[in-house]
Design an enzyme around this catalytic site. Structure first.
Site, PDB file in Angstrom:
ATOM      1  N   HIS A   1      22.640 -10.713  15.789  1.00  0.00           N
ATOM      2  CA  HIS A   1      23.857 -10.094  15.217  1.00  0.00           C
ATOM      3  C   HIS A   1      23.808 -10.089  13.693  1.00  0.00           C
ATOM      4  O   HIS A   1      24.845 -10.077  13.041  1.00  0.00           O
ATOM      5  CB  HIS A   1      25.136 -10.808  15.670  1.00  0.00           C
ATOM      6  CG  HIS A   1      25.216 -11.078  17.133  1.00  0.00           C
ATOM      7  ND1 HIS A   1      25.864 -10.264  18.025  1.00  0.00           N
ATOM      8  CD2 HIS A   1      24.670 -12.082  17.878  1.00  0.00           C
ATOM      9  CE1 HIS A   1      25.745 -10.754  19.253  1.00  0.00           C
ATOM     10  NE2 HIS A   1      25.013 -11.856  19.182  1.00  0.00           N
TER      11      HIS A   1
ATOM     12  N   SER B   1      15.766   4.649 -10.641  1.00  0.00           N
ATOM     13  CA  SER B   1      16.944   5.518 -10.655  1.00  0.00           C
ATOM     14  C   SER B   1      16.937   6.323 -11.943  1.00  0.00           C
ATOM     15  O   SER B   1      16.515   5.831 -12.988  1.00  0.00           O
ATOM     16  CB  SER B   1      18.201   4.663 -10.576  1.00  0.00           C
ATOM     17  OG  SER B   1      19.312   5.367 -11.098  1.00  0.00           O
TER      18      SER B   1
ATOM     19  N   LYS C   1      17.342  -0.308 -11.818  1.00  0.00           N
ATOM     20  CA  LYS C   1      17.108  -0.166 -10.373  1.00  0.00           C
ATOM     21  C   LYS C   1      15.632  -0.119  -9.984  1.00  0.00           C
ATOM     22  O   LYS C   1      14.809   0.458 -10.661  1.00  0.00           O
ATOM     23  CB  LYS C   1      17.772   1.116  -9.853  1.00  0.00           C
ATOM     24  CG  LYS C   1      19.282   1.117  -9.842  1.00  0.00           C
ATOM     25  CD  LYS C   1      19.890   0.106  -8.877  1.00  0.00           C
ATOM     26  CE  LYS C   1      19.628   0.440  -7.425  1.00  0.00           C
ATOM     27  NZ  LYS C   1      20.275   1.688  -7.028  1.00  0.00           N
TER      28      LYS C   1
ATOM     29  N   GLU D   1      13.080   3.425   3.272  1.00  0.00           N
ATOM     30  CA  GLU D   1      14.258   4.267   3.536  1.00  0.00           C
ATOM     31  C   GLU D   1      13.850   5.613   4.133  1.00  0.00           C
ATOM     32  O   GLU D   1      14.465   6.105   5.077  1.00  0.00           O
ATOM     33  CB  GLU D   1      15.045   4.503   2.245  1.00  0.00           C
ATOM     34  CG  GLU D   1      15.779   3.277   1.744  1.00  0.00           C
ATOM     35  CD  GLU D   1      16.416   3.542   0.390  1.00  0.00           C
ATOM     36  OE1 GLU D   1      17.637   3.685   0.345  1.00  0.00           O
ATOM     37  OE2 GLU D   1      15.695   3.614  -0.622  1.00  0.00           O
TER      38      GLU D   1
END
Ligand code: ARG
Length: 466
Positions: free
Chosen positions: A164, A285, A291, A298
């Site tokens: 979980h 970024s 970043k 992804e």
């Protein structure tokens, strides 16, 4: 009736047509812009077919030689990028055949004896997928090798295991890596099963009913390295199970990659801080200078949508089709090609990324020390002292509540306090409450103890032959 050639007979199938195909129809029905990918398989199939026709007296030795040389020349041109594909010739089969006839004349026109594009396209597709199965197996073994390397490098390091997405029980980092080794191992097995099932030659089924010419299907199958020939000509040209099965194997691979990608995205976040992905595998970024984004995982996660989509396309395509071949089936190639490209590229780059991954073992061990992760071990300790498990669960639950109230961990409780929960608890309990003790107590087959994981690592290396 005039025997003069009409405009319509420019097509290889144009005999019965009185007018040219509309340009819009040619554009709509053509598949050459994607099925040209099959050219080498089409040519290999034609060469084997021609050799069989010659062996059975349908072609002369000279005709066979001319066909074989012509096909080789076409193959070279296509490979070199100098072959001119013509959309009006629809697909790869007719582009090659027409070019052959133009080069060598009447002998070329004999090649299509005892053959239809229906069995021809099934052949090309199966030959292509057979190679793709082999390529997938190699790519799967590569990524499995990367998990073995990580498991070996970090053997002994401990991390939280989750259910979980809540801290559950401590595990070895290597155990987590070898979980993926198993997942991709099942994928490998599925691909191999798929390959074995599709390894039957369709050629000779012809349009749908077989051929009346004296052909030898087994000879062609043998020449092309098939394990045998298909049993029923109607099934042969109507079957696309193999494409669906292959794409479904691809889907599971991509799902496994997607789960791994999700974990890497989480682990690379500042919240987890479990891994560092090498700079050259991340991007920045355009507005936030600080970043460093995990774009590779992804994108892999995102691309799973495409692969699932390909599978859905194929399933929907075949549903409700009457036997045997229907032109709908031309729509089978693009989804398969896209799945091949997507899964192949995802496996390759994920393997590279894994080889450029660093685990922050300190950070993981620190996380393992928080969250009362050895609570189950304390319950098991009480079970070994005769306390029924449900009672032990309740006792430990009360001890955990005390830890939560004090913001401390189970080993921080004094022996006297622990004994307040159960008189069965003695001084030896602290061994059980340590995370290393917890991990190494999991000696059941497939468990996370160092002993079991060391065995599993050895077995994994044996499987890969390293
Ligand atoms: N381009 C076709 C396909 O991919 C080849 C088979 C065409 N057969 C036919 N009878 N029109 O399915």
């Amino acid at each position: 009736m005039s025997t003069e050639k009409t405009a319509g007979s420019q097509k290889m199938w144009g005999g019965r047509f009185g007018e040219n195909t509309a340009a819009s129809v040619e554009a709509f029905t053509a598949s050459i812009h994607y099925d040209s990918r099959l050219y080498a398989y089409d040519i290999a199939g034609s060469k084997a077919h021609a050799a069989m026709l010659a062996a059975n007296g349908i072609l002369s030795a000279e005709e066979l030689a001319a066909i074989t040389a012509g096909l080789s020349a076409i193959e070279e041109e296509i490979a070199a990028g100098t072959f001119r594909f013509r959309r009006e010739l629809e697909d790869i089969h007719m582009n090659i055949e027409k070019s052959l006839v133009e080069r060598i004349g009447p002998a070329g026109a004999k090649l299509h004896s005892a053959r239809s594009r229906n069995d021809q396209v099934a052949l090309d597709f199966k030959l292509y997928l057979r190679d793709q199965c082999d390529r997938m197996v190699a790519l799967l073994d590569d990524i499995r090798g990367a998990f073995v390397r990580l498991a070996e490098k970090y053997l002994g390091s401990i991390m939280p295991g989750y259910t979980h997405l809540q801290r559950a029980q401590p595990v070895l980092v290597s155990h987590h890596m070898l979980a993926y080794f198993e997942m991709f191992g099942r994928d490998r097995g599925r691909i191999r099963d798929c390959r074995a099932r599709l390894d039957l030659s369709p050629l000779g089924a012809a349009a749908l009913a077989g051929s009346g010419l004296p052909i030898d299907r087994e000879q062609v199958a043998k020449a092309l390295g098939f394990a045998g020939v298909t049993a029923n000509s109607m099934d042969t040209v109507g079957d696309r199970d193999f494409a669906i099965e292959f794409t479904s194997c691809c889907t599971l691979i991509q799902l496994h990659l997607s789960r791994l990608a999700e974990e890497l995205v989480l682990w690379a976040s500042q919240e987890f801080g479990f891994v560092d992905i090498a700079d050259r595998f991340c991007t920045g970024s355009s507005i936030m200078p600080q970043k460093k984004n995990p774009d590779i995982p992804e994108l892999i996660r995102g691309k799973s949508g495409r692969v699932v989509g390909s599978l859905m396309t194929l399933i929907t395509l075949v549903k409700g089709l009457p036997l045997t071949y229907n032109r709908d089936m031309q729509e089978d190639k693009e989804p398969v090609f896209d799945a091949v490209d997507t899964v192949g590229a995802s496996l390759a780059i994920m393997t590279e990324l894994l080889d450029n991954l660093t685990f922050n073992t300190g950070r993981m061990e620190e996380a393992t020390g928080r969250g009362c992760m050895t609570a189950t071990d304390l319950a098991d300790y009480l079970v070994l002292k005769g306390v029924p498990f449900r009672e032990a669960h309740a006792i430990v639950g009360r001890a955990v509540a005390l830890c939560l109230a004090r913001d401390c961990e189970l080993p921080d409780l004094e022996l006297g306090e622990l004994r307040g929960f159960s008189e069965k608890i003695d001084g030896d309990v602290y061994e059980v409450l340590r995370v290393e003790g917890s991990v190494n107590s999991r000696i059941s087959t497939g468990g996370t103890s160092l002993r079991r994981v060391t065995e599993a690592l050895k077995a994994a290396k044996q499987q890969l032959g390293i």
